[in-house]
Design a protein around this motif. Structure first.
Motif, short mmCIF file in Angstrom:
data_model
loop_
_atom_site.label_atom_id
_atom_site.label_comp_id
_atom_site.label_asym_id
_atom_site.label_seq_id
_atom_site.Cartn_x
_atom_site.Cartn_y
_atom_site.Cartn_z
N VAL A 84 -11.71 -3.39 -3.54
CA VAL A 84 -10.81 -3.91 -2.49
C VAL A 84 -9.45 -3.24 -2.59
O VAL A 84 -8.83 -2.88 -1.58
N LEU A 85 -8.96 -3.05 -3.83
CA LEU A 85 -7.70 -2.34 -4.01
C LEU A 85 -7.77 -0.95 -3.38
O LEU A 85 -6.80 -0.46 -2.80
N GLY A 86 -8.94 -0.30 -3.52
CA GLY A 86 -9.11 1.02 -2.93
C GLY A 86 -8.98 1.00 -1.42
O GLY A 86 -8.38 1.89 -0.82
N ILE A 87 -9.56 -0.02 -0.79
CA ILE A 87 -9.46 -0.13 0.67
C ILE A 87 -8.03 -0.40 1.09
O ILE A 87 -7.52 0.18 2.06
N VAL A 88 -7.36 -1.27 0.35
CA VAL A 88 -5.93 -1.54 0.63
C VAL A 88 -5.13 -0.25 0.47
O VAL A 88 -4.26 0.07 1.30
N PHE A 89 -5.43 0.49 -0.59
CA PHE A 89 -4.72 1.75 -0.85
C PHE A 89 -4.91 2.74 0.30
O PHE A 89 -3.94 3.36 0.77
N ALA B 64 5.27 -0.64 -1.17
CA ALA B 64 4.00 -1.37 -1.28
C ALA B 64 2.89 -0.43 -1.74
O ALA B 64 2.02 -0.81 -2.54
N LEU B 65 2.90 0.80 -1.23
CA LEU B 65 1.89 1.77 -1.62
C LEU B 65 1.98 2.08 -3.12
O LEU B 65 0.96 2.11 -3.83
N PHE B 66 3.19 2.27 -3.62
CA PHE B 66 3.35 2.58 -5.03
C PHE B 66 2.98 1.39 -5.93
O PHE B 66 2.48 1.58 -7.05
N ASP B 67 3.22 0.18 -5.44
CA ASP B 67 2.79 -1.00 -6.21
C ASP B 67 1.28 -1.02 -6.36
O ASP B 67 0.74 -1.34 -7.44
N THR B 68 0.57 -0.68 -5.29
CA THR B 68 -0.89 -0.62 -5.36
C THR B 68 -1.33 0.51 -6.28
O THR B 68 -2.31 0.37 -7.03
N CYS B 69 -0.61 1.63 -6.24
CA CYS B 69 -0.94 2.75 -7.13
C CYS B 69 -0.86 2.33 -8.60
O CYS B 69 -1.70 2.74 -9.42
N LYS B 70 0.14 1.53 -8.94
CA LYS B 70 0.29 1.09 -10.33
C LYS B 70 -0.91 0.27 -10.78
O LYS B 70 -1.37 0.39 -11.92
#
Length: 428
Positions: free
Chosen positions: A92-97, A115-121
């Motif tokens: 799911v994180l991948g889809i959000v990313f 927000a994108l960098f937060d998901t990257c972390k």
């Protein structure tokens, strides 16, 4: 243009390359292993979210595209909040990313980037089974950090090499090399670029996606590849390349009746068959998806080639990988390897040097491999005299089935015994 302006433009270009590659790779990043622990996110919910991500490109309005991205992000984050410890949450994180990278491309605001960098972390903590998703996150985080400290080209090249090394041996190794191959020239890291190309060519010689990428993006003059695939003949019999044709020269012909002058090209290959009888087999791959695979056309031209089916025709991965244009004949040697040339230098003539069609050398070497005589070496002349005795290892195969291998030092078996064994084998 000032030095600061050039650096800013370079950072923007690198970020654009990463976002573009992430966008292209998004469709290939969803095939992750099934969850194995309790309380996973329901597969139906993940599938619905992934389907929504795939439909996004059909919308033409930029406003609607942005709204769609934000909707997917909200739905994905809601699932992550509802299943905070789910073992399949990285999917799911991948889809959000993927949605966030697209949103940044449409609306490059500080809020969206944050927000994108937060998901990257979060993705950067993923295990190797999710290496495809982690790689993209790692590259974006690396670019952010390098830009923040105004890194030099040398520092960027070093960071890129470190990322490639981190992903060696993981499911994302090929992707890491392909992404690095696009970035390295921009960093003027020519030695790294050569190293990356060597790794792609050697470690992924039979990977269709890698071969297609190299042909389209790296502009090599010749590319040594492994012709790989399982295809069905028109009678339904499956043939696996290269294993089922090992030891035999083959010519793979991709052709279409819609191409002007295709008959002349096919006749050139027929003339080669007449000139070198019984030297090679010809396999026909018709691109028109005809019910008979083009067999009727071949028989009218007195061509007795093996007719294969090619589902998808010009859209098939095999055509995009090995041919990219038609008509085209590809010589595959006895080991399953072929030399591909760029489209820009391909001609409408089919010519092969006579020495490439000679199969005696191939068959002799294959025979040596199959019966194992290469494992018995000359006790006096084959070992490097510069090596210490403990490193002079000789392997020999014994037993009726040739499956037992004995490793020993040069001194552990008398030379007379080795000579007696060697006398059982036909000389080269």
């Amino acid at each position: 243009m000032t030095r600061r302006t050039r650096k800013r433009n370079f950072r923007v270009a690198c970020f654009a390359v990463l976002l573009a590659f992430v966008h292209v790779a998004s469709a290939q990043s969803q095939e992750i292993a099934e969850p194995i622990a309790a309380s996973p996110i329901p597969e139906s919910k993940i599938a619905a979210l992934a389907a929504e991500l795939g439909q996004k490109e059909e919308r033409t309005s930029s406003i609607r595209r942005r709204m769609a991205c934000k909707s997917i992000i909200r739905e994905g984050e809601a699932l992550l909040d509802a299943y905070p410890a789910a073992p399949n949450r990285y999917r799911v994180l991948g889809i959000v990313f993927q949605s966030q990278t697209r949103l940044v491309g449409l609306e490059n605001s500080a809020r969206n980037r944050g927000a994108l960098f937060d998901t990257c972390k979060e993705l950067a903590q993923a295990p190797d089974e999710h290496a495809d998703l982690r790689l993209e996150a790692d590259l974006l985080l690396s670019e952010r950090d390098l830009a923040a400290k105004d890194a030099t080209l040398q520092e960027r090249a070093k960071a890129l090499a470190a990322i490639v090394e981190r992903y060696r041996g993981t499911p994302a190794e090929a992707k890491s090399l392909m992404m690095a191959a696009l970035i390295a020239p921009k960093l003027e890291a020519f030695a790294l670029e050569t190293e990356i190309f060597g790794a792609l060519s050697k470690r992924f010689a039979g990977d269709p996606g890698v071969i297609e990428f190299i042909q389209k993006n790296l502009g090599v003059r010749r590319l040594d590849v492994l012709f790989v695939g399982t295809f069905a003949r028109v009678d339904g019999t499956a043939i696996r390349f290269p294993i089922d044709r090992m030891g035999h020269l083959c010519i793979m012909v991709f052709w279409s009746r819609e191409t002007l002058g295709f008959e002349l090209y096919l006749k050139q290959i027929k003339e080669l068959q007449v000139q070198y009888p019984d030297r090679f087999d010809v396999f026909s791959f018709n691109l028109d998806e005809l019910p008979d695979g083009g067999e009727a056309t071949l028989r009218e031209m007195d061509l007795d080639w093996t007719v294969m089916r090619l589902p998808g025709g010009p859209k098939s991965q095999s055509f995009r990988t090995y041919a990219q244009k038609a008509p085209l004949g590809i010589l595959v040697n006895a080991y399953g390897h072929a030399l591909l040339t760029p489209m820009v230098v391909r001609k409408r003539e089919f010519k092969i040097r006579a020495e490439r069609i000679s199969d005696e050398r191939y068959l002799a070497q294959l025979q040596s491999l199959f019966i194992g005589d290469f494992l018995v070496t000359d006790p006096e002349g084959s070992l490097d005299p510069a090596l210490p005795p403990e490193l002079k290892m000789i392997s020999m195969r014994a037993g009726a089935q040739g499956q037992t291998r004995l490793n020993r030092t040069a001194e552990s078996v008398p030379a007379e015994t080795l000579r007696a064994i060697q006398a059982c084998f036909t000389g080269a």
